[in-house]
Design a protein around this motif. Structure first.
Motif, PDB file in Angstrom:
ATOM      1  N   PRO A   1     -51.681 -13.727 -15.060  1.00  0.00           N
ATOM      2  CA  PRO A   1     -51.359 -12.300 -15.096  1.00  0.00           C
ATOM      3  C   PRO A   1     -50.614 -11.796 -13.852  1.00  0.00           C
ATOM      4  CG  PRO A   1     -53.745 -12.629 -14.976  1.00  0.00           C
ATOM      5  CD  PRO A   1     -53.122 -13.973 -15.078  1.00  0.00           C
ATOM      6  N   GLN A   2     -50.716 -12.509 -12.736  1.00  0.00           N
ATOM      7  CA  GLN A   2     -50.099 -12.072 -11.486  1.00  0.00           C
ATOM      8  C   GLN A   2     -49.188 -13.164 -10.956  1.00  0.00           C
ATOM      9  OE1 GLN A   2     -53.746  -9.551  -9.713  1.00  0.00           O
ATOM     10  NE2 GLN A   2     -54.045 -11.718  -9.837  1.00  0.00           N
ATOM     11  N   ARG A   3     -48.245 -12.761 -10.108  1.00  0.00           N
ATOM     12  CA  ARG A   3     -47.313 -13.735  -9.538  1.00  0.00           C
ATOM     13  C   ARG A   3     -46.858 -13.315  -8.155  1.00  0.00           C
ATOM     14  NH1 ARG A   3     -43.497 -13.275 -14.408  1.00  0.00           N
ATOM     15  NH2 ARG A   3     -45.493 -12.807 -15.257  1.00  0.00           N
ATOM     16  N   ILE A   4     -46.523 -14.317  -7.354  1.00  0.00           N
ATOM     17  CA  ILE A   4     -45.863 -14.115  -6.069  1.00  0.00           C
ATOM     18  C   ILE A   4     -44.472 -14.724  -6.248  1.00  0.00           C
ATOM     19  CG2 ILE A   4     -45.827 -14.677  -3.613  1.00  0.00           C
ATOM     20  CD1 ILE A   4     -48.891 -15.074  -3.811  1.00  0.00           C
ATOM     21  N   VAL A   5     -43.429 -13.914  -6.095  1.00  0.00           N
ATOM     22  CA  VAL A   5     -42.061 -14.367  -6.343  1.00  0.00           C
ATOM     23  C   VAL A   5     -41.306 -14.446  -5.016  1.00  0.00           C
ATOM     24  CG1 VAL A   5     -39.891 -13.861  -7.510  1.00  0.00           C
ATOM     25  CG2 VAL A   5     -42.059 -13.352  -8.645  1.00  0.00           C
TER      26      VAL A   5
ATOM     27  N   PHE B   1     -53.365  -8.253  -4.370  1.00  0.00           N
ATOM     28  CA  PHE B   1     -53.108  -7.789  -5.719  1.00  0.00           C
ATOM     29  C   PHE B   1     -53.948  -6.568  -6.050  1.00  0.00           C
ATOM     30  CE2 PHE B   1     -51.970 -12.161  -5.418  1.00  0.00           C
ATOM     31  CZ  PHE B   1     -50.653 -12.079  -5.812  1.00  0.00           C
ATOM     32  N   ALA B   2     -53.962  -5.631  -5.138  1.00  0.00           N
ATOM     33  CA  ALA B   2     -54.642  -4.368  -5.395  1.00  0.00           C
ATOM     34  C   ALA B   2     -53.758  -3.572  -6.330  1.00  0.00           C
ATOM     35  CB  ALA B   2     -54.896  -3.629  -4.086  1.00  0.00           C
TER      36      ALA B   2
ATOM     37  N   THR C   1     -46.698  -8.116  -9.709  1.00  0.00           N
ATOM     38  CA  THR C   1     -45.852  -9.058  -8.978  1.00  0.00           C
ATOM     39  C   THR C   1     -45.767  -8.668  -7.515  1.00  0.00           C
ATOM     40  OG1 THR C   1     -44.501  -9.497 -10.934  1.00  0.00           O
ATOM     41  CG2 THR C   1     -43.513 -10.004  -8.809  1.00  0.00           C
ATOM     42  N   LEU C   2     -45.966  -9.648  -6.636  1.00  0.00           N
ATOM     43  CA  LEU C   2     -45.710  -9.473  -5.214  1.00  0.00           C
ATOM     44  C   LEU C   2     -44.391 -10.170  -4.930  1.00  0.00           C
ATOM     45  CD1 LEU C   2     -46.482  -8.610  -2.348  1.00  0.00           C
ATOM     46  CD2 LEU C   2     -47.664 -10.792  -2.122  1.00  0.00           C
ATOM     47  N   LEU C   3     -43.387  -9.414  -4.526  1.00  0.00           N
ATOM     48  CA  LEU C   3     -42.072  -9.963  -4.229  1.00  0.00           C
ATOM     49  C   LEU C   3     -41.966 -10.210  -2.735  1.00  0.00           C
ATOM     50  CD1 LEU C   3     -39.147 -10.634  -5.127  1.00  0.00           C
ATOM     51  CD2 LEU C   3     -38.610  -8.221  -4.682  1.00  0.00           C
ATOM     52  N   VAL C   4     -41.589 -11.437  -2.372  1.00  0.00           N
ATOM     53  CA  VAL C   4     -41.294 -11.792  -0.990  1.00  0.00           C
ATOM     54  C   VAL C   4     -39.790 -12.038  -0.968  1.00  0.00           C
ATOM     55  CG1 VAL C   4     -41.764 -13.351   0.930  1.00  0.00           C
ATOM     56  CG2 VAL C   4     -43.541 -12.919  -0.781  1.00  0.00           C
TER      57      VAL C   4
ATOM     58  N   GLY D   1     -59.779  -4.724 -11.547  1.00  0.00           N
ATOM     59  CA  GLY D   1     -60.283  -6.065 -11.752  1.00  0.00           C
ATOM     60  C   GLY D   1     -59.319  -7.157 -11.342  1.00  0.00           C
ATOM     61  N   ALA D   2     -58.273  -6.851 -10.595  1.00  0.00           N
ATOM     62  CA  ALA D   2     -57.284  -7.852 -10.199  1.00  0.00           C
ATOM     63  C   ALA D   2     -57.930  -8.891  -9.287  1.00  0.00           C
ATOM     64  CB  ALA D   2     -56.106  -7.186  -9.511  1.00  0.00           C
TER      65      ALA D   2
END
Length: 141
Positions: free
Chosen positions: A79-83, A19-20, A106-109, A25-26
């Motif tokens: 605040p962050q997600r992996i989808v 989550f860079a 968001t990190l999309l897989v 501050g992520a």
């Protein structure tokens, strides 16, 4: 024989790189509180659903927090997600391949197939968290 754990500290810290995002501050977790949620729709077949559960569990063990697993993006409270997403129209990857893409926090897989999506989720766990499954089950991680 020493048992390999699914939460080596070095790989847990490497997971922070996931989550860079624009904000420096992520974090995946702060003071034992998750800052990321894994989103796996109920419509996913069994194999990628299991991979999403394994990813959330092992990421949580790596960072010392319970990582939520939800079925809909509107249920995300972090605040962050992996989808995890199956996209049959995705032409950028091979049949059992996958695509990792960031969109803001968001990190999309994504993959065109269930097999590819499971490969993507397990690949993420292997490459970023350091998880290895030598045989089925938690004992052999």
């Amino acid at each position: 024989m020493r048992r390999m754990s699914c939460c080596p500290v070095l790989w847990g810290l490497a997971a922070l790189i996931l989550f860079a995002a624009p904000s420096a501050g992520a974090r995946v977790a702060v003071d034992g509180t998750a800052q990321v949620t894994v989103v796996a729709p109920d419509s996913l077949p069994e194999r990628p659903s299991t991979a999403a559960r394994d990813l959330a569990r092992c990421l949580g063990e790596a960072v010392g927090a319970q990582i939520p697993l939800v079925s809909a993006e509107q249920d995300v409270t972090t605040p962050q997600r992996i989808v995890a997403q199956i996209d049959p129209d995705l032409r950028a990857v091979a049949y059992d391949g996958y695509l990792l893409r960031t969109e803001g926090q968001t990190l999309l897989v994504a993959s065109p197939t269930a097999t590819g999506l499971a490969n993507g989720l397990y690949g993420l766990a292997r490459d970023w968290i350091g998880v290895r499954w030598f045989m089925p089950g938690v004992l052999y991680e």
